[in-house]
Design a protein around this motif. Sequence first.
Motif, short mmCIF file in Angstrom:
data_model
loop_
_atom_site.label_atom_id
_atom_site.label_comp_id
_atom_site.label_asym_id
_atom_site.label_seq_id
_atom_site.Cartn_x
_atom_site.Cartn_y
_atom_site.Cartn_z
N ASP A 63 -2.66 -16.78 0.73
CA ASP A 63 -3.56 -15.77 1.18
C ASP A 63 -4.87 -16.37 1.60
O ASP A 63 -5.78 -16.75 0.65
CB ASP A 63 -3.71 -14.86 -0.12
CG ASP A 63 -4.46 -13.51 0.47
OD1 ASP A 63 -5.16 -13.72 1.63
OD2 ASP A 63 -4.46 -12.61 -0.43
N ALA B 63 -1.94 -23.98 -8.80
CA ALA B 63 -1.65 -22.71 -8.46
C ALA B 63 -2.97 -21.98 -7.49
O ALA B 63 -2.37 -21.46 -6.66
CB ALA B 63 -1.43 -21.73 -9.85
N ASP B 64 -4.04 -22.32 -8.05
CA ASP B 64 -5.20 -21.73 -6.92
C ASP B 64 -5.08 -22.28 -5.70
O ASP B 64 -5.19 -21.49 -4.68
CB ASP B 64 -6.41 -21.96 -7.73
CG ASP B 64 -6.74 -21.03 -8.88
OD1 ASP B 64 -5.96 -20.08 -8.97
OD2 ASP B 64 -7.55 -21.24 -9.49
N TYR C 82 -0.37 -12.47 5.31
CA TYR C 82 -0.18 -13.85 4.93
C TYR C 82 0.57 -14.77 6.03
O TYR C 82 0.75 -15.85 5.81
CB TYR C 82 0.97 -13.94 3.62
CG TYR C 82 0.55 -12.83 2.54
CD1 TYR C 82 -0.59 -13.22 1.77
CD2 TYR C 82 0.84 -11.67 2.34
CE1 TYR C 82 -0.88 -12.59 0.65
CE2 TYR C 82 0.31 -10.65 1.29
CZ TYR C 82 -0.60 -11.17 0.40
OH TYR C 82 -1.00 -10.57 -0.58
N ALA D 264 -6.03 -13.17 -10.04
CA ALA D 264 -5.51 -13.15 -8.73
C ALA D 264 -5.47 -11.99 -7.82
O ALA D 264 -5.59 -12.04 -6.82
CB ALA D 264 -4.07 -13.72 -9.09
N PRO E 98 1.66 -14.28 -5.59
CA PRO E 98 0.42 -14.76 -6.15
C PRO E 98 0.42 -14.55 -7.67
O PRO E 98 0.15 -15.44 -8.48
CB PRO E 98 -0.81 -13.97 -5.25
CG PRO E 98 -0.03 -13.95 -4.07
CD PRO E 98 1.08 -13.67 -4.02
N THR F 1 -7.83 -10.84 -4.11
CA THR F 1 -7.40 -10.30 -2.73
C THR F 1 -8.07 -8.85 -2.65
O THR F 1 -8.36 -8.66 -1.58
CB THR F 1 -5.84 -10.11 -3.02
OG1 THR F 1 -5.02 -11.36 -3.38
CG2 THR F 1 -5.05 -9.54 -1.62
N ILE G 157 2.86 -17.17 -9.05
CA ILE G 157 2.55 -18.31 -9.13
C ILE G 157 1.40 -18.47 -10.44
O ILE G 157 1.43 -19.56 -11.09
CB ILE G 157 1.83 -18.77 -7.81
CG1 ILE G 157 2.80 -18.53 -6.61
CG2 ILE G 157 0.95 -20.21 -8.01
CD1 ILE G 157 2.23 -19.00 -5.19
N ALA G 158 0.47 -17.49 -10.43
CA ALA G 158 -0.49 -17.50 -11.45
C ALA G 158 0.05 -17.79 -12.99
O ALA G 158 -0.21 -18.34 -13.50
CB ALA G 158 -1.39 -16.37 -11.56
N TYR H 31 -2.07 -20.57 -3.98
CA TYR H 31 -2.51 -19.12 -3.91
C TYR H 31 -3.45 -18.86 -2.45
O TYR H 31 -3.34 -18.17 -1.81
CB TYR H 31 -2.99 -18.53 -4.98
CG TYR H 31 -3.45 -17.17 -5.08
CD1 TYR H 31 -2.75 -16.28 -4.53
CD2 TYR H 31 -4.79 -16.88 -5.62
CE1 TYR H 31 -3.01 -15.11 -4.33
CE2 TYR H 31 -4.90 -15.33 -5.47
CZ TYR H 31 -4.34 -14.45 -4.72
OH TYR H 31 -4.48 -13.34 -5.00
#
Lengths: 335, 550, 582, 329
Positions: A329, A321-322, C135, D198, A258, D202, A261-262, A325
């Motif tokens: 997840d 990306a979001d 995940y 990000a 993540p 989580t 990717i961000a 993401y």
Amino acid sequence: MADRFRGVPFVAKRLLGAALVLLVLATVLYALFYLVPGDPAQLACGERCSPAQVAQVRGQLGLDESAHAQYLHFLQGLFAGRDYSSGTSVQHCAAPCLGLSRQNDQQVTTLILAGLPATASLAFGAMVVWLTLGVGTGLLSALRRGGATERVLTVLTLAGTGTPVFILGLLLMMAVCAYLQWLPFPSYVPLTQDAEQWAWNMLLPWLTLGLFESAKYARLTRSSTLEVLAEDHIRTFRAYGVSERAVVTRHALRGALPPVIALSAIDLGSMMGGAMLTEQLFGIPGLGRLLIDSVRSVDLPVVVGVVLVIGTAVVVANAVADVLYALADRRVVLS
Amino acid sequence: ACSGPQDGDAKPAAGDAKPAKGGKLTVLNSDTQSDFDPARLYTSGGGNVPSLVFRTLTTRNREAGEAGTEVVPDLATDLGTPSENATVWTYTLKKGLKFEDGSPITSADVKYGVERSFAAELSGGAPYLRDWLIGGDSYQGPYKSGKGKKTLDSIETPDQRTIVFRLKKSVGDFPYLATQTQFTPVPRAQDTGTKYEEHPVSSGPYKVVRNTNDGERLQLERNPHWSEKLDDQRKAYPDTVDVRSGLDSAVINQRLSTSSGDDANAVTTDTNLGPAELAQIGQDKSLKARVGVGHFGYTNYLAFNPDVKPFDKPGVRQAISYAIGRSSVINAVGGSSLAEPATTFLPDQKAFGYTPYDHFPAGKNGNPEKAREALKKAGYKNGLTITLTHSTEEGEMGPKVASAIQQSLAKAGITVKLKGLEGNAYNEKRWDADGSPGLFITRWGADWPAGYPFLAPIFDGRQIVKDGANFNNAKLDDPAVNKEFDEISGLTDLDAAAKRWGALDSRIGEQALTVPLYHPVYQRLVGKNIRNVVISDWTGVLDISQVAVK
Amino acid sequence: MTPQPNGPTPDSAPVPVADTATGPTGDRAAGALIDVRGLTVDFPAGDESVRAVDGLSFRLSAGQALGIVGESGSGKSTVAAALLGLHHGTGARVSGSVEVDGIDVQAASVRELRRLRGGTAAMVFQDPLSSLDPYMAIGDQIAEVHRTHAPHVSRREARRHAVTVLDRVGIPDAARRSRSRPHEFSGGMRQRALIAMALACEPRVLVADEPTTALDVTVQAQILDLLHELRTETGMGLVLVSHDLGVVAGNVDDMLVMRNGRAVEHGPVGTVLAAPREAYTRELLAAVPRVETPRTPVATAGAVPASAPASGGDLLLEAVGVRREFGRGKNRTVAVDGVSLSVAQGETLGIVGESGSGKTTLGRMLVRLLEPSGGSVRHQGRELTGIRSDLQMVFQDPVSSLNPRRSVGESVADPLRAAGALTDAEITRRVRELLERVGLDPRWYHRYPHEFSGGQRQRVGIARALAPGPRLIVCDEPVSALDVTTRAQVLDLLAQLQRDLGLALVLIAHDLAVVRQASDRVAVMRRGVVVEEGPSDRVYDAPRDPYTKSLLAAVPVLDPVEAAARRAARGSVGALLGTAAG
Amino acid sequence: MTVQDVLTPGAGAPPAPGPAAGARGVWRRLRGRPSAVVSGAVLAVLLLAALAAPLLTALSGQDPYTYHDELVDSASGGAPQGSFGGMSGEHWLGVEPGTGRDLFARLVHGARVSLLVAAGATVLQVAIGVAVGLAAALGSRWADQVLSRVTDVMVALPMLVLAIALTTVVSDDFPRPLLLVLVMGSLNWGGTSRVVRAQALTLRGLDFVAAARLGGSRPVRVVRRELLPSLAAPVITYAAVLLPSNIVLEASLSFLGIGVRPPTPSWGQMLSTATTWFRADPLYVLLPSALLFVTVLAFTVLGDAVRTALDPREAGRLRVGTRKEKTRG
Ligand SMILES: Nc1ncnc2c1ncn2[C@@H]1O[C@H](COP(=O)(O)OP(=O)(O)OP(=O)(O)O)[C@@H](O)[C@H]1O
Ligand SMILES: Nc1ncnc2c1ncn2[C@@H]1O[C@H](COP(=O)(O)OP(=O)(O)OP(=O)(O)O)[C@@H](O)[C@H]1O
Ligand SMILES: [Mg+2]
Ligand SMILES: [Mg+2]
């Protein structure tokens, strides 16, 4: 936790919100560049232009209007299009019209569209390099933590980042094109013209930019991989005899991606504005060069236009990306 | 060049083999040809790449060195016939001239080309037409958008081959002006206004096949309607010319020195060797043989604004002139192979009328004693503190030069504070008639190799521009000098004129209104297959109409 | 697919049986599956080290089951981990010898260890809730582990196999749920998924560390039966770590009682339970709560009699028709489907029910950590709109409820610091008291969660919930990982608090005896709705709903003979259990 | 002990010894790592050299501004005379081509600007980035929308464009290094903010955050106590990467004439002017490159060590010295 996953409408909504912010941005840029020294009319006309001629050019560029009138015209062009005189005829600039360049009477949209393919070629290719190289070395060094491999990898990727891109590129070019002569000096060939030539000529720019960026990714991947490796669920897979490689690539990586990717989205997006120095060094006719040239010549329509395009690219990249993401997840909610 | 120790001018690089037709020439440039409209181009002598496509009434003599500063006929049969005290200039076109589409070139096409350069849409170019042609200052071009008349009556075309220019005053330099691309014929029917540059109609040996990305890449091919017999200047050896621009200058030089593949047939028309490259080439004989040296009328100098204290005092200006250490300034811009010390304002070339003088001898490293003396006379016994304004961009007007000046003046007890301005701001400042800084670094280049365009904008009191770009920084408005300007510029005997320009330069120099620093020298590298390298002193650049790749 | 809880897995290849003829007491045959001699494990902690296991020895033959019981923190999990060599490279010092199926775990190479893990011996971890990859879909995780040890199996086949094992452990609608990710599973479902993962590899030894703590008794019985069956059919060895003596009684041959890292008693299960030699064992046995015992009413100072239904004035928290859904479209799950409940001041409401029936979800809504998608929660008559620090929760998963980067002391101190009324010294003292109160050494203030055993972490969670001085605590399985003595202590503590402060409790638990012992009223949940609610004695003694009845019937008993008899009876009504789990 | 004792403070148990071991523990763990000690020492030396630049140059008898025309070969582009870029007893590391300025003096003086500007900008970027990222992840949906969009735009804004605009608009009297710190810091936080957001997204779903909220912690407290410790790892790693890129950015700005004002030296400036010299005078390029590289390396290694030291789960691993055992457990 609410599970509100919506892909396409989400992106659409996102774009709408961003359009607003971009408009604000355009306004700010307009205002800011108003204060920047340098008379656009004088710059467009040349240093030897007489005051009368400069005045004439100023009228031609619409600079004799008040600041807010100019801005209103800009908005009008953006939403409804505008007409410009090309001398022999009147050229129509259809909405979204970003205006005419003050330097060479080209429509900003045309200039941007001309620069976009080159910049996109550079950005995407470089991303492939930095992702493979960065994420690869990051993972490898997480796997071989504390070992010689990791140390060598660390030093190598850092050498990439610690060297300014203009030096890195020049060194690469010297080595590959001048000294070893493995490749001719790159000169940009559009993809549409000759795909093979395009790839060969982009190879070095990709490598340069990719190398330069990859250290960041290597470090980030390594650190978040280690982070995930310390979590409980990793213990499960280790306890089931899953090989360390599979543990890292299948389980740790997913948790580690993540932030990668961000960051990729950001870098990719902002590179749509062109990696100026790389474009400059390799003579790639992209947006970055266009931007820096127009900043220097206070060519406001082009500056604003390019920035708006980059802004849109970044927003889209980030939205994508979001979505990625949230897919990785599911605990994360898109809003 | 008539002085200096350089080893003559460039010779053909590839031995004595005769240049032959054919092949493809690559041009590697850093600046894109984003203006390719003859109305907008501001080039000296018709430019380099442009002159492959655009022929003009006259042109520069395509020979190396000093001979290259001469003006010669191009489309016209001669350099023009002056009459009525050189206020009327008449040209006759050669017979059988054709555009790339085979249609004949007429005097009306030349007239139209000049007229459209007045349009606001096609801004750019030198100011002389506007200043000299009758009605030029109010004419706004042939397009609909311009106010007033659509034609300029001071240009007459009594027949298809004759064109007459009527001027406000006597101009001996008109043949020089006629080398500029505004004198290129443009067929009215094919004028597309601002779009014309995408495919201008060729009158020269090559035509544009492709103009990619607003001049990023120009692909030229032979123009079948161009006749070698009607053009004794352009050699046009290669079959095609491929101009690639937007390249980094370090890369260009690297490519030329490596000369692999197509780069062996490559030249550059806008990039010279930098100090580091020179230092490197110094050790390599084979590379050295591929370097051509060129001069272009250019002077880098310190300018004063005498409205700002203490520069109103001639003594202060003299002290600074005495104190200047030219060799460290020269080192800061790349050393003696890239710059020659200047004590005169005019470039050291005969065509400009160069007359050597050194009114305030400073030697190589400055003469602090004389400077102190001058200061004392001006009333600054204990030294003084001044501000030097410079550009923050590295280069000829950049911080390194400023520091060098700062240090040489320090020896004479003059404390210099540096003030850096970002590029555009700096230009705006130094061209501001009222607000220009008291002391700043600046430079001046020639539109053609003669005294008038070099001296007049700087020292002619009537060229002080109030609300535009002003170059007469000292705001010198001396009736005697002005009168001299009028007299010399009316002379049609260019040699005689040159002598008087030199004398005038020396006379103005006594007032210490500027401190000449150096004249730049250009070192140009070419690919290893390039033959017939010609670098004239008019442009200082390799002339691509002469090179051959076979 | 119809669940086949007791049938053999269609895909499963027969496991080679090495040592079938070993008696229940385990003759000391040379071919022992597990041979542990003088196992000692030290953990570094701060500047000293903690001896978690001290000179332990035992053997296990194929088809045999060993139960390890003992107080929380006595080293049970550490032993289990040692069997798979999980201490390698962690900083723990291990000495003595551990041999599993002929492999010397201490000396094994990385490759041998990999084969051992999962292939020879599989482990079910104590913390099921954080032991799955967040995940990845559950089915994929199981398939992956399966393929690690059966590389020839195709991806698709492995996936199918995963669905089969999930189905075997009683996950309803296994094919669909196998695509869920762990956070979409309830605690019990995750635990079953882990067991399924272990079974997917068809191991020779199963090391199960508290495998049924998160399961309701019917599912628990089903899982235990499954393990029993595998044992008799395939000769799988079983090491069952549990604090639930009832579970141990019915499912193992030998029993090992641990305390402070040492074995206090070791012998056949019948003998140990019937005639314990050691005082500690007797103590343990005495502390086991019986589901038959009615609640001793809490003497609340000046409060309503516990058995009386909550009257308006004392109503603390009220749920009116609350609903909660997750997901949308095809993936929609209704976790709680219109539940109305009330909790009076000082009262304990027990919630029992099927795993996955929405207990946790309901509990979270009561403290407003989750927003109901329908209905409302009222606090003292007013609509509850946000978090209040007088409504606390003890989380079901003690691992993820503690910040791994903060010392437990700091975690407990947090609510105190947030309140801002005390000085640092006072806070520290208070935290130490709280730790001590829940049975933890106050010197462990500076230790980090990973340095604690499962039960210890759970107690930290309780201490933290107590810290802000709440009016109500929702305890989601607060004692599931605790041994009987500690559990009794914690329940006593809660009762005492309730008495002194009029604290109300919502006690979510699978252990019916615990709930009965501690609650005034009980609600039984199934599939998102409350099927029965009433004073606990009434519900336990005269259940009305068939589901409640089946729950009560499935409670494990302490007598191994009785347990075997019940299992046999269950076997014949296996189909019923199948639906009960669905 | 009664329950009353438990719930009312100050009674019973003896006063607590020692405060939380958090920061101290990290420090101790750091000291135990040779890599941390070495990289820390290298950075300390660099910093000291930068601070003591005037002293050091006084020692060498040079200053970073004086031209030495006699030391360069004017005819060949101004290359330093003598071998190794004009190294001598007076000019320890040689001289700059063209001007003959002392390289040692320029390097140590340059370190001041480079380290100061880069470090200042990094701190600012991280601070803003963390704040914005957290606010976006934890705030209302509205706040997230607005902040994320603003972040997008910040990221999208080509640094150089705004930098040029700002540095030319801001008054000349404003201290340049500070201006650079402000411009770089306030424009380039988008990356940090995205990474933080990000990660925080989580984290905020985990039970321990819920527990902290239930415990009455206000958002700020939750952030400080629960989230920041977990965010520290990626943030520190990211900062260790940002820092060198800030040095390079300063170079690019100087290259465009909008960095620190010459003749004040900075590594970035030296590097960008030196590029073309790498064959004619390799030392001129190598010296600032090597210093930059060492700095980058030291920061990375230190960042990594801090990251590891911050993780209590790693602590046992480090101290017990199970080095020989493979980490693959
Ligand atoms: N990594 C570690 N570092 C330090 N101490 C540890 C570590 N792991 C466990 N311990 C300690 O070792 C002892 C035994 O722990 P273990 O997990 O084996 O207990 P357990 O018998 O499984 O308890 P429970 O029933 O509560 O799960 C405990 O005191 C615990 O605090
Ligand atoms: N975040 C979520 N997303 C999707 N489904 C969920 C989520 N949380 C819970 N569920 C589903 O809601 C149902 C009820 O879950 P819940 O955790 O409340 O059960 P429970 O009664 O606590 O079970 P257990 O006793 O096993 O812990 C389950 O089917 C579960 O899969
Ligand atoms: Mg345990
Ligand atoms: Mg639950």
